[in-house]
Design a protein around this motif. Sequence first.
Motif, mmCIF file in Angstrom:
data_model
loop_
_atom_site.group_PDB
_atom_site.id
_atom_site.type_symbol
_atom_site.label_atom_id
_atom_site.label_comp_id
_atom_site.label_asym_id
_atom_site.label_seq_id
_atom_site.Cartn_x
_atom_site.Cartn_y
_atom_site.Cartn_z
ATOM 1 N N MET A 48 0.842 -1.178 0.000
ATOM 2 C CA MET A 48 0.000 0.000 0.000
ATOM 3 C C MET A 48 0.890 1.245 0.000
ATOM 4 O O MET A 48 1.768 1.377 0.840
ATOM 5 C CB MET A 48 -0.878 0.024 1.251
ATOM 6 N N THR A 49 0.631 2.130 -0.927
ATOM 7 C CA THR A 49 1.439 3.340 -0.996
ATOM 8 C C THR A 49 0.573 4.564 -0.801
ATOM 9 O O THR A 49 -0.614 4.555 -1.095
ATOM 10 C CB THR A 49 2.146 3.435 -2.355
ATOM 11 N N ASN A 50 1.200 5.597 -0.293
ATOM 12 C CA ASN A 50 0.483 6.854 -0.121
ATOM 13 C C ASN A 50 0.237 7.485 -1.487
ATOM 14 O O ASN A 50 1.002 7.286 -2.418
ATOM 15 C CB ASN A 50 1.290 7.821 0.747
ATOM 16 N N THR A 51 -0.837 8.263 -1.566
ATOM 17 C CA THR A 51 -1.143 8.954 -2.808
ATOM 18 C C THR A 51 -0.132 10.068 -3.028
ATOM 19 O O THR A 51 0.614 10.445 -2.136
ATOM 20 C CB THR A 51 -2.550 9.564 -2.756
ATOM 21 N N SER A 52 -0.116 10.604 -4.220
ATOM 22 C CA SER A 52 0.824 11.668 -4.536
ATOM 23 C C SER A 52 0.469 12.947 -3.779
ATOM 24 O O SER A 52 -0.679 13.175 -3.410
ATOM 25 C CB SER A 52 0.818 11.947 -6.033
ATOM 26 N N ASN A 53 1.475 13.766 -3.565
ATOM 27 C CA ASN A 53 1.263 15.044 -2.897
ATOM 28 C C ASN A 53 0.268 15.899 -3.665
ATOM 29 O O ASN A 53 -0.573 16.569 -3.069
ATOM 30 C CB ASN A 53 2.582 15.799 -2.749
ATOM 31 N N ALA A 54 0.365 15.900 -4.984
ATOM 32 C CA ALA A 54 -0.535 16.711 -5.808
ATOM 33 C C ALA A 54 -1.985 16.296 -5.608
ATOM 34 O O ALA A 54 -2.876 17.149 -5.537
ATOM 35 C CB ALA A 54 -0.142 16.599 -7.277
ATOM 36 N N ALA A 55 -2.233 15.002 -5.509
ATOM 37 C CA ALA A 55 -3.600 14.511 -5.302
ATOM 38 C C ALA A 55 -4.136 14.975 -3.955
ATOM 39 O O ALA A 55 -5.270 15.460 -3.866
ATOM 40 C CB ALA A 55 -3.635 12.987 -5.394
ATOM 41 N N VAL A 56 -3.344 14.849 -2.913
ATOM 42 C CA VAL A 56 -3.780 15.240 -1.576
ATOM 43 C C VAL A 56 -4.090 16.738 -1.534
ATOM 44 O O VAL A 56 -5.122 17.158 -1.013
ATOM 45 C CB VAL A 56 -2.714 14.870 -0.511
ATOM 46 N N VAL A 57 -3.219 17.548 -2.112
ATOM 47 C CA VAL A 57 -3.421 18.994 -2.120
ATOM 48 C C VAL A 57 -4.680 19.353 -2.899
ATOM 49 O O VAL A 57 -5.499 20.163 -2.443
ATOM 50 C CB VAL A 57 -2.182 19.721 -2.690
ATOM 51 N N GLU A 58 -4.868 18.750 -4.066
ATOM 52 C CA GLU A 58 -6.051 19.069 -4.872
ATOM 53 C C GLU A 58 -7.342 18.628 -4.187
ATOM 54 O O GLU A 58 -8.349 19.340 -4.212
ATOM 55 C CB GLU A 58 -5.948 18.442 -6.260
ATOM 56 N N ILE A 59 -7.324 17.470 -3.552
ATOM 57 C CA ILE A 59 -8.517 16.986 -2.830
ATOM 58 C C ILE A 59 -8.870 17.958 -1.709
ATOM 59 O O ILE A 59 -10.029 18.356 -1.552
ATOM 60 C CB ILE A 59 -8.272 15.559 -2.281
ATOM 61 N N SER A 60 -7.882 18.371 -0.927
ATOM 62 C CA SER A 60 -8.123 19.282 0.184
ATOM 63 C C SER A 60 -8.608 20.646 -0.312
ATOM 64 O O SER A 60 -9.551 21.223 0.238
ATOM 65 C CB SER A 60 -6.860 19.438 1.023
ATOM 66 N N LYS A 61 -7.968 21.172 -1.346
ATOM 67 C CA LYS A 61 -8.376 22.474 -1.896
ATOM 68 C C LYS A 61 -9.804 22.422 -2.413
ATOM 69 O O LYS A 61 -10.575 23.362 -2.209
ATOM 70 C CB LYS A 61 -7.430 22.905 -3.018
ATOM 71 N N THR A 62 -10.152 21.351 -3.082
ATOM 72 C CA THR A 62 -11.510 21.209 -3.609
ATOM 73 C C THR A 62 -12.510 21.153 -2.460
ATOM 74 O O THR A 62 -13.542 21.821 -2.491
ATOM 75 C CB THR A 62 -11.620 19.948 -4.488
ATOM 76 N N ILE B 96 -11.796 10.504 8.169
ATOM 77 C CA ILE B 96 -10.805 11.499 7.784
ATOM 78 C C ILE B 96 -11.526 12.752 7.305
ATOM 79 O O ILE B 96 -12.325 12.688 6.367
ATOM 80 C CB ILE B 96 -9.921 10.975 6.626
ATOM 81 N N ASP B 97 -11.240 13.888 7.937
ATOM 82 C CA ASP B 97 -11.772 15.163 7.472
ATOM 83 C C ASP B 97 -11.014 15.522 6.195
ATOM 84 O O ASP B 97 -9.808 15.753 6.226
ATOM 85 C CB ASP B 97 -11.572 16.239 8.537
ATOM 86 N N VAL B 98 -11.731 15.573 5.081
ATOM 87 C CA VAL B 98 -11.085 15.796 3.789
ATOM 88 C C VAL B 98 -10.516 17.213 3.681
ATOM 89 O O VAL B 98 -9.630 17.459 2.883
ATOM 90 C CB VAL B 98 -12.077 15.496 2.639
ATOM 91 N N LYS B 99 -10.989 18.117 4.503
ATOM 92 C CA LYS B 99 -10.467 19.481 4.480
ATOM 93 C C LYS B 99 -9.123 19.589 5.198
ATOM 94 O O LYS B 99 -8.433 20.583 5.094
ATOM 95 C CB LYS B 99 -11.480 20.446 5.100
ATOM 96 N N SER B 100 -8.740 18.537 5.907
ATOM 97 C CA SER B 100 -7.477 18.509 6.643
ATOM 98 C C SER B 100 -6.394 17.878 5.779
ATOM 99 O O SER B 100 -6.374 16.667 5.560
ATOM 100 C CB SER B 100 -7.630 17.697 7.929
ATOM 101 N N ILE B 101 -5.501 18.700 5.304
ATOM 102 C CA ILE B 101 -4.433 18.194 4.439
ATOM 103 C C ILE B 101 -3.542 17.217 5.206
ATOM 104 O O ILE B 101 -3.112 16.208 4.661
ATOM 105 C CB ILE B 101 -3.639 19.356 3.810
ATOM 106 N N LEU B 102 -3.312 17.478 6.483
ATOM 107 C CA LEU B 102 -2.487 16.586 7.293
ATOM 108 C C LEU B 102 -3.159 15.227 7.443
ATOM 109 O O LEU B 102 -2.518 14.182 7.315
ATOM 110 C CB LEU B 102 -2.196 17.209 8.659
ATOM 111 N N GLY B 103 -4.469 15.226 7.702
ATOM 112 C CA GLY B 103 -5.202 13.971 7.818
ATOM 113 C C GLY B 103 -5.126 13.146 6.543
ATOM 114 O O GLY B 103 -4.962 11.931 6.580
#
Length: 82
Positions: free
Chosen positions: A1-15, A32-39
């Motif tokens: 299992m790998t973590n998603t890319s940084n770009a995906a996490v940032v875009e999901i949180s921004k959206t 997981i609170d999707v608005k929390s980039i750290l989460g």
Amino acid sequence: MTNTSNAAVVEISKTANKFRSSIVLQYDNKFIDVKSILGLFTTLLDTGKYDLHVHGPDANEAKAAMSEVFAKHNLAINVIED
């Protein structure tokens, strides 16, 4: 299992942060609170299957936007219709 890319996490949180609704991903018994980039960085995996819970005044728009951004990054979600 790998973590998603940084770009995906940032875009999901921004959206997610464009909406007033509460947007939460459920994975097993984790929420997981999707608005929390750290989460997102610490728990979102590209091999996971998540349930998306959206509640609030702009829930329909948020569900559509979140579905689109998750699909763009090839992440599987099941939008829960409450």
